[in-house]
Design a protein around this motif. Sequence first.
Motif, short mmCIF file in Angstrom:
data_model
loop_
_atom_site.label_atom_id
_atom_site.label_comp_id
_atom_site.label_asym_id
_atom_site.label_seq_id
_atom_site.Cartn_x
_atom_site.Cartn_y
_atom_site.Cartn_z
N SER A 42 0.70 -1.15 0.12
CA SER A 42 0.19 0.04 -0.11
C SER A 42 0.85 1.25 -0.02
N GLU A 45 4.54 3.11 -3.82
CA GLU A 45 5.18 4.22 -4.48
C GLU A 45 6.01 5.14 -3.88
N PRO A 46 5.68 5.58 -2.59
CA PRO A 46 6.70 6.39 -1.83
C PRO A 46 7.85 5.69 -1.32
N HIS A 49 9.94 5.54 -4.27
CA HIS A 49 10.53 6.88 -4.69
C HIS A 49 11.88 7.13 -3.65
N LYS A 90 1.56 5.37 6.03
CA LYS A 90 -0.08 4.96 6.28
C LYS A 90 -0.51 6.12 7.14
N GLU A 95 0.26 7.52 0.71
CA GLU A 95 0.36 6.49 0.07
C GLU A 95 0.80 6.87 -1.36
N ARG A 96 0.81 7.97 -1.87
CA ARG A 96 1.23 8.38 -3.10
C ARG A 96 2.41 9.28 -2.95
N VAL A 97 3.47 9.26 -4.04
CA VAL A 97 4.30 10.40 -3.97
C VAL A 97 3.79 11.85 -4.15
N SER A 98 2.72 12.00 -5.00
CA SER A 98 2.21 13.26 -4.86
C SER A 98 1.81 13.81 -3.53
N GLY A 99 1.51 12.92 -2.54
CA GLY A 99 0.97 13.47 -1.33
C GLY A 99 2.01 13.82 -0.34
#
Length: 104
Positions: A42, A45-46, A49, A90, A95-99
């Motif tokens: 989950s 992605e990060p 990264h 979490k 859960e996303r690089v964009s976050g």
Amino acid sequence: AEAFQIDLPEEIVNRRSKVSWDGVCARGYARHGRDIAALIESAAEPLAHIGIQPGWIVDRVGQLARWERTTFGKDDKEVFAVYSLAHWLKSWGLERVSGCAWKD
């Protein structure tokens, strides 16, 4: 035990375990490995990264659950570290690089 054999009773110094620690860990991974892997996935992605290979860690969880020997022995320090980091990500909803606010 060797360092304290003068102070420790014979029963402790030469104790024979009924279950090896590795067996306890393997059963733990067999029982909870899917949940551990799902949490790591989950946050894949990060994690990727920042240079962690989530797929390798998830595979490692499977190896530990099957009690397979690997080139790294049965050491699960990598799993503990990445699981902790994934749990932290979490807990912050990342859960996303964009976050994430990444700085170079």
